[in-house]
Design a protein around this motif. Sequence first.
Motif, mmCIF file in Angstrom:
data_model
loop_
_atom_site.group_PDB
_atom_site.id
_atom_site.type_symbol
_atom_site.label_atom_id
_atom_site.label_comp_id
_atom_site.label_asym_id
_atom_site.label_seq_id
_atom_site.Cartn_x
_atom_site.Cartn_y
_atom_site.Cartn_z
ATOM 1 N N ARG A 186 0.815 -1.209 0.000
ATOM 2 C CA ARG A 186 0.000 0.000 0.000
ATOM 3 C C ARG A 186 0.859 1.275 0.000
ATOM 4 O O ARG A 186 0.540 2.253 -0.671
ATOM 5 C CB ARG A 186 -0.914 -0.026 1.223
ATOM 6 C CG ARG A 186 -1.772 1.192 1.394
ATOM 7 C CD ARG A 186 -2.644 1.022 2.617
ATOM 8 N NE ARG A 186 -3.426 2.214 2.888
ATOM 9 C CZ ARG A 186 -4.252 2.335 3.911
ATOM 10 N NH1 ARG A 186 -4.395 1.324 4.758
ATOM 11 N NH2 ARG A 186 -4.936 3.438 4.094
ATOM 12 N N SER A 187 1.935 1.262 0.735
ATOM 13 C CA SER A 187 2.758 2.462 0.814
ATOM 14 C C SER A 187 3.365 2.805 -0.539
ATOM 15 O O SER A 187 3.459 3.982 -0.914
ATOM 16 C CB SER A 187 3.862 2.280 1.851
ATOM 17 O OG SER A 187 4.740 1.231 1.478
ATOM 18 N N GLY A 225 0.698 4.382 -2.650
ATOM 19 C CA GLY A 225 0.380 5.731 -2.218
ATOM 20 C C GLY A 225 1.372 6.753 -2.715
ATOM 21 O O GLY A 225 1.004 7.843 -3.158
ATOM 22 N N THR A 226 2.648 6.419 -2.693
ATOM 23 C CA THR A 226 3.662 7.383 -3.131
ATOM 24 C C THR A 226 3.603 7.619 -4.628
ATOM 25 O O THR A 226 3.981 8.687 -5.099
ATOM 26 C CB THR A 226 5.070 6.882 -2.761
ATOM 27 O OG1 THR A 226 5.299 5.606 -3.377
ATOM 28 C CG2 THR A 226 5.220 6.758 -1.258
ATOM 29 N N THR A 265 -6.730 6.068 -0.070
ATOM 30 C CA THR A 265 -6.741 5.695 1.344
ATOM 31 C C THR A 265 -8.146 5.739 1.929
ATOM 32 O O THR A 265 -8.412 5.067 2.925
ATOM 33 C CB THR A 265 -5.829 6.648 2.146
ATOM 34 O OG1 THR A 265 -6.237 7.989 1.917
ATOM 35 C CG2 THR A 265 -4.377 6.465 1.731
#
Length: 304
Positions: free
Chosen positions: A285-286, A289-290, A301
């Motif tokens: 997920r990270s 997101g970036t 999110t």
Amino acid sequence: MRNYMGLIDSLMAYVQNCVAANRCDDKSVKNCMCVLHNLSYRLDAEVPTRYRQLEYTARNAYTDKSSTGCFSNKSDRMTNNNYDCPLPEEEPNPKGSSWLYHSDAIRTYLNLMGKSKKDATLEACAGALQNLTASKGLMSSGMSQLIGLKEKGLPHIARLLQSGNSDVVRSGASLLSNMSRHPALHRVMGTQVFPEVTRLLTSHTGNTSNSEDILASACYTVRNLMASLPGMAKQHFSSSMINNVINLCRSSTSPKAAEAARLLLSDMWSSRELQGLLRQQGFDRSMLGTLAGANSLRNFTSRF
């Protein structure tokens, strides 16, 4: 020019005669198809009443969301999303601009695409069909289903994606992106064009002037089909394809393709079936997101 008496009739008759005589690569055929391509641009603006009445009739006649099949044996009935929509009745002997959206014309373009080896002719055929499917209304749905279901034209379009000419690939990819907006086509597109479209995202080098358009169209097509067919998508998604989509998100030189890739990647993560595939390949997920940017990240999110 659409209203010039006899022009479109002559162009269509000449192209059809050449297809029948296996003279598909004549320069004159290419010239005729280029004119027909241009004449089909924004055609939907000239025939809105045919489809506006269709939409009204369809919504009032809608009775069964689980209706199966886009064509019945008794009539040319076609489904558009949840509605059972009959196409406008075609003229048995079309004249003038009515030729441009007639099923005989679509059949001629597809036959020419299957026989011609001239890149300019292939591009013009795909471009004409792209124009017919470009709108957001029932005309696009009807033309898309005529091309993909009734005339079984998807294999011809899929072959365009294998061309070494980026203009041909761009026209084919754009046409498939238009057609993929219509759920009635998703199943047949999944089996007949999904592998070729994902191949574009896996192997397209991005070094042509048309690369941004090609990759953006491929992302939108995969995204539309994936929503209906996550299991089939899973079969065609490879680590190299996902890596290419990730890298495309980072592109500063192809903003349109980068945005399409971000939307595709976000939808892949939101699918539980495909999220597992991403996790297996080391994505989390990270990372998503970036890549998504501030606005996309907020949307992303909020789902969790």
